[in-house]
Every structure is written in C-alpha cells, then in structure tokens.
Design a protein around this motif. Structure first.
Motif, PDB file in Angstrom:
ATOM      1  N   MET A   1       0.823  -1.191   0.000  1.00 22.93           N
ATOM      2  CA  MET A   1       0.000   0.000   0.000  1.00 22.93           C
ATOM      3  C   MET A   1       0.864   1.251   0.000  1.00 22.93           C
ATOM      4  N   LEU A   7      -5.973   2.196   2.806  1.00 20.03           N
ATOM      5  CA  LEU A   7      -6.836   1.052   3.080  1.00 20.03           C
ATOM      6  C   LEU A   7      -6.938   0.878   4.593  1.00 20.03           C
ATOM      7  N   THR A 204     -11.341   4.876   0.943  1.00 22.22           N
ATOM      8  CA  THR A 204     -10.304   3.937   1.378  1.00 22.22           C
ATOM      9  C   THR A 204     -10.606   2.582   0.744  1.00 22.22           C
ATOM     10  N   GLY A 205     -10.275   2.445  -0.538  1.00 24.50           N
ATOM     11  CA  GLY A 205     -10.641   1.228  -1.245  1.00 24.50           C
ATOM     12  C   GLY A 205     -12.147   1.141  -1.380  1.00 24.50           C
TER      13      GLY A 205
END
Length: 282
Positions: A1, A7, A204-205
């Motif tokens: 990431m 995430l 976030t994703g």
C-alpha cells in the motif's frame, strides 16, 4: 500500500477494564471473537476478523492497569483508526517531509502470542506508526504492519453469525469537519476530500472515512452519540457490511439486543456495543 491509496486495516474499540463485558456484548451481536490475546505492551484484546480488515476490542486485565490504564483514554468507544502498510519504517521519511507530526521517530514493535484453532502457538508481530495525538483530537490514527498476517486472518475466526465481513464506513463527528479531515488529506496526498452531506469523505478502497457534523452523524447513527470532552472530535460510528440483514436481525432478536430497522440497514445503538453505534448494511 502506498500513501496514495489508503486502506483500513482495523478499527479499535477502547473498553478499558471492561473486556469481559465487551466480549459478552459483541458475542450477543453475533460476532465470533478470537480468544483473549495479551500484547507485550500490557494491553489485552479480542478481535472480530473480517475478510480484509477487523474490529478490535482493546482493554487490559487488572494486573496490567498500572502499565496501560488511560493510554487509550478513559471514555469507552471507538478510539483507533488504523491503516494498512507493508513497511512502517518506509513511511517515516515521506510523512515527515510533508509536515505530518508523528508520535515517535520510528515505528513501535510489539507482539502477542496466538494459539490457532489447531493448537499451534506462535507470536504475532506488529510494527505501528502513530500520528501525533495533537493532530488527531478524535483519538489515535496510525499505520499497522503485520509481520504474521496469517495469525490474524485465520479462516475459522472469519465466520460470524451476523454475516458481517467488512468495515464499510468509519464516521468521525466534529464541529469543523474540514479542519478535522486536514491531517488525513496531508497524509494521503489528497488535497481535496469528497464533499458529502454534512461533511467530507476520504475513500479507502471499498470503504470510507467520513468527517461529519454531529447533527449529520446523529441522523445516521442516532441521538445517543456525542462529541468528545469539551466538544472535541470523536469517532462515533461504524457501518459494517453483512451478507444477510435477515440473519443479522435474527441473531439480535434471539439474543434480546435492541435495534432499529432502517430503510437500508439495521442500527445497533452505541449503548449495546461498548460505546460505538453500529449500522449493518448489505
């Protein structure tokens, strides 16, 4: 990431010296909890493990009160928002370069013994990097690197009677959502967060972190929720994704847990979940 693609790793519910009661509450809500774990730092926990993230009930046992009581605050509730990283050490320089305050110059290393369902006993090791608390009045926000992820995402612990499999949304209530969100905008190289009703959203994703006015947060999670002491920002609610609202409702009804049916989900009041309002959605 990378810092461009945040995430959520997990969310942390501070229960202080009420671990037994918190575990009972979350079991009644239909979560499968891990056996109690004990960190090398002195804290203890139970986890509800989902597909790619998890919920942590964090507290301490009486013999460790002198070491950790008050570290996460005295108020029960959602006290930690934790993001994923594969390399906590590699985050230090870029965060410092963009003026993000950190609690330490290097990540903190710690561990806890884990006994898997087959009887295997190993140490789960972690490295965490915390943002400066002065910049996160809602409580701790940090990064977590799992050196032994197989000891956390263990299949037998990922099946829940309520069908929950993901954290969908984390809500932080604030008198000034723009100011509250500024630190994460800087952390993740995001000059502008997405404007939404009553505040701002960080994607976030497949999930999100939302900074909302108290009025807007109450419209979603009920009037029980409050800001922190002296009107400080506070993490107040979670939206959790379930495979079946019908199954979730059945578990709650069977266990005598009060809840509210909404058009798009089921609301469990904060009083039934250690100070965190839970909205279950499909």
């Amino acid at each position: 990431m990378s810092l461009k693609f945040p995430l959520i790793d997990h969310v942390l519910v501070n229960v202080n010296d009420q671990l037994d009661e918190a575990a009972r509450q979350y079991a009644r809500l239909g979560f499968t909890l891990t056996p109690r774990g004990h960190h090398s730092l002195g804290s203890s926990n139970h986890l509800a493990i989902f597909e790619n993230d998890y919920l942590e009930l964090l507290g301490y046992e009486p013999q460790n009160a002198g070491r950790v009581a008050g570290v996460w605050g005295t108020q029960q509730g959602l006290a930690g928002l934790i993001f994923k990283t594969d390399d906590a050490d590699a985050l230090v320089a870029p965060l410092q370069a963009r003026g993000v305050g950190l609690m330490s110059e290097a990540p903190q290393a710690f561990h806890r013994p884990v006994e898997l369902t087959d009887g295997t006993l190993r140490d789960a090791r972690f490295r965490t990097l915390h943002l400066d608390l002065a910049t996160t009045p809602s409580g701790r926000i940090f990064f977590c690197q799992h050196l032994d992820p197989d000891l956390v995402w263990h299949a037998p612990w990922q099946q829940h009677a309520n069908g929950v499999y993901a954290v969908k949304r984390v809500v932080i209530a604030s008198q000034d959502p723009q100011a509250a969100s500024a630190v994460l905008a800087r952390v993740f190289e995001t000059s502008e967060l997405e404007p939404i009703e009553g505040g701002l959203r960080l994607r976030t994703g497949q999930a999100s972190v939302e900074f909302l006015t108290l009025a807007r947060a109450r419209a979603i999670f009920g009037t029980e929720i409050e800001l922190g002491p002296d009107g400080a920002d506070r993490k107040v609610g979670l939206e959790l994704q379930t495979r079946s609202l019908q199954d979730a409702a059945r578990v709650l009804e069977t266990n005598g847990v009060p809840f509210e049916r909404q058009s798009d989900g089921i609301l469990v009041p904060a009083s039934q979940a250690s100070g965190v309002a839970l909205l279950l959605v499909e």
